[in-house]
Design a protein around this motif. Structure first.
Motif, PDB file in Angstrom:
ATOM      1  N   SER A  51       0.600   6.179   4.164  1.00  0.00           N
ATOM      2  CA  SER A  51       0.075   6.256   2.862  1.00  0.00           C
ATOM      3  C   SER A  51       0.515   7.117   2.152  1.00  0.00           C
ATOM      4  O   SER A  51       1.748   7.980   2.124  1.00  0.00           O
ATOM      5  N   PRO A  52      -0.112   7.274   0.556  1.00  0.00           N
ATOM      6  CA  PRO A  52       0.337   8.234  -0.020  1.00  0.00           C
ATOM      7  C   PRO A  52      -0.186   9.879  -0.078  1.00  0.00           C
ATOM      8  O   PRO A  52      -0.067  10.918   0.099  1.00  0.00           O
ATOM      9  N   ALA A  68      -6.073   8.136   4.595  1.00  0.00           N
ATOM     10  CA  ALA A  68      -4.630   8.206   5.120  1.00  0.00           C
ATOM     11  C   ALA A  68      -4.618   6.957   4.942  1.00  0.00           C
ATOM     12  O   ALA A  68      -3.595   6.131   5.747  1.00  0.00           O
ATOM     13  N   THR A  69      -5.932   5.573   4.975  1.00  0.00           N
ATOM     14  CA  THR A  69      -5.719   4.788   5.401  1.00  0.00           C
ATOM     15  C   THR A  69      -5.679   3.470   3.897  1.00  0.00           C
ATOM     16  O   THR A  69      -5.529   2.369   4.306  1.00  0.00           O
ATOM     17  N   LEU A  70      -5.355   4.107   2.785  1.00  0.00           N
ATOM     18  CA  LEU A  70      -5.164   3.130   1.758  1.00  0.00           C
ATOM     19  C   LEU A  70      -4.732   2.348   1.837  1.00  0.00           C
ATOM     20  O   LEU A  70      -3.996   2.037   1.022  1.00  0.00           O
ATOM     21  N   ASN A  71      -3.277   2.836   2.626  1.00  0.00           N
ATOM     22  CA  ASN A  71      -1.872   2.402   2.453  1.00  0.00           C
ATOM     23  C   ASN A  71      -2.590   0.821   2.764  1.00  0.00           C
ATOM     24  O   ASN A  71      -1.732  -0.635   2.379  1.00  0.00           O
ATOM     25  N   ARG A  72      -3.534   0.144   3.253  1.00  0.00           N
ATOM     26  CA  ARG A  72      -3.676  -0.984   4.256  1.00  0.00           C
ATOM     27  C   ARG A  72      -5.091  -1.533   3.534  1.00  0.00           C
ATOM     28  O   ARG A  72      -5.270  -0.839   2.805  1.00  0.00           O
ATOM     29  N   TYR A  73      -4.711  -2.952   3.396  1.00  0.00           N
ATOM     30  CA  TYR A  73      -6.071  -3.063   2.984  1.00  0.00           C
ATOM     31  C   TYR A  73      -7.350  -3.324   3.790  1.00  0.00           C
ATOM     32  O   TYR A  73      -7.335  -3.260   4.542  1.00  0.00           O
ATOM     33  N   PRO A  74      -8.337  -3.122   2.748  1.00  0.00           N
ATOM     34  CA  PRO A  74     -10.340  -2.793   3.757  1.00  0.00           C
ATOM     35  C   PRO A  74     -10.627  -4.020   4.501  1.00  0.00           C
ATOM     36  O   PRO A  74      -9.835  -5.127   3.682  1.00  0.00           O
TER      37      PRO A  74
END
Ligand code: PLP
Length: 353
Positions: free
Chosen positions: A39-40, A47-53
């Motif tokens: 995650s950026p 911290a989990t924004l690199n993952r699709y919801p």
């Protein structure tokens, strides 16, 4: 599955399956969705924004099901209730063949969504002389063919502010059973004393209720609404909805806004808003040039003027935006005014003094 509701849907939709969203636990090594593995951001919420919801997120479903008192299987979170209106038209109206019913003057998104889908729009106007009451007989008479798929009813109605009569709504629901969907848009219900119609869904599988967090919960910027309906309708709409549309930050913020402490604060503010609604209405009624202030069960007032242009310009000059209603036939002398904070309402009263 409810066979009547399946028959009512467009055949192409019945043939679709919902997009297959991967299911994971926090321990899963997720190499199945082409996400970036870092995650950026470092903070916990981002911290989990690199993952699709998740689609839809289980915690969000759980919280909304408590809030609205319906089972998770009867609930679909959407990007504002505007998206729910669009999904309904797309799932049920065949372009060039089907139509919806609206009751003008009302929320313009119903007709917009229908036209985008190539569906027709039949208008059965509210009766102004009866305080913008709905005419159940006229609506039922217009639903004679199988090409009428959806009746949209808004209570309290935007832009008139009145609740639609409960008995009238029940008679429409009774008469249109096994004929079409009846959508009751309750965007402003929290500002009225009336309980939601969603408690009646057991009896009326063709009833769809729309709720939103945009108005009474103060979350218009979050874009989260909710459609409450028979599980068959939810299942059909999920096939139309694109995957992953409810973003992770939306889920995060919504869960934070629906804690008991914040709900209590919002209830107090809502009580303040209702007092302000009364104060503003009373003050406006005695202003010269104000022809009529319509009774409101929502968070806005419909105000008619002798000279609407001047009223609009005077507000504008003080930096106050109010809504013109020239696109609604019969309301060209009216403005729609949202109830603001006590200070904002004072400013408006000054501008119109
Ligand atoms: C504001 C409003 C909505 C809510 O729209 P969102 O997309 O949820 O923000 C729905 N229906 C009516 C009648 C409204 O006025």
């Amino acid at each position: 599955m409810n066979p009547f509701l399946e028959r009512l849907a467009r055949p192409e939709i019945l043939a679709l399956r919902a997009y297959d969203v991967p299911r994971r636990t926090p321990e899963t090594i997720a190499l199945d969705a082409n996400e970036f593995p870092w995650s950026p951001f470092g903070e916990e919420t981002l911290a989990t924004l690199n993952r699709y919801p998740d689609h839809p997120a289980p915690e969000l479903l759980g919280r909304l099901s408590e809030l609205y008192g319906v089972a998770r299987t009867s609930l679909l979170p959407t990007r504002g209730s505007s998206e729910a209106i669009d999904l309904l038209c797309r799932a049920f109206c065949r372009p060039g063949r089907d139509e919806i019913i609206v009751t003008s003057p009302t929320f313009e998104v119903y007709a917009l969504a229908a036209r985008l889908q190539g569906a027709g729009v039949i208008d059965v106007p509210l009766q102004r002389e009866r305080g913008f009451a709905v005419d159940p007989g006229a609506i039922i008479d217009r639903c004679l063919t199988t090409s009428t798929k959806i009746v949209f009813l808004c209570t309290p109605n935007n832009p008139t502010g009145n609740l639609l009569d409960e008995e009238a709504l029940v008679s429409i629901l009774e008469a249109l059973a096994e004929r079409c969907l009846v959508v009751i848009d309750e965007a402003y219900i929290e500002f009225s004393g009336r309980p939601s119609f969603s408690a009646r869904r057991e009896r009326y599988p063709h009833l769809v209720v729309l709720r939103t967090l945009s108005k009474a919960h103060g979350l218009a910027g979050v874009r989260l609404g909710c459609l409450l309906a028979e599980p068959t309708v939810i299942d059909l709409l999920r096939r139309v909805m694109l995957p992953y549309v409810i973003a992770r930050p939306v889920v995060e913020v919504t869960l934070r806004a629906l804690t008991p402490e914040i709900l209590e604060t919002m209830n107090k503010r809502r009580a303040c808003l209702l007092r302000e609604r009364t104060r503003l209405a009373e003050a406006l009624k005695i202003r010269t040039g104000v022809r009529r202030v319509w009774p409101s069960e929502a968070n806005f007032l419909l105000v008619e003027f002798d000279d609407v242009e001047t009223a609009w310009e005077r507000a504008q000059r003080q930096g106050i935006a109010v809504r013109r209603l020239t696109s609604h036939p019969g309301l060209d002398k009216a403005l729609r005014v949202s109830v603001g904070t006590p200070e904002e309402n004072d400013r408006l009263l000054e501008a119109w003094s």
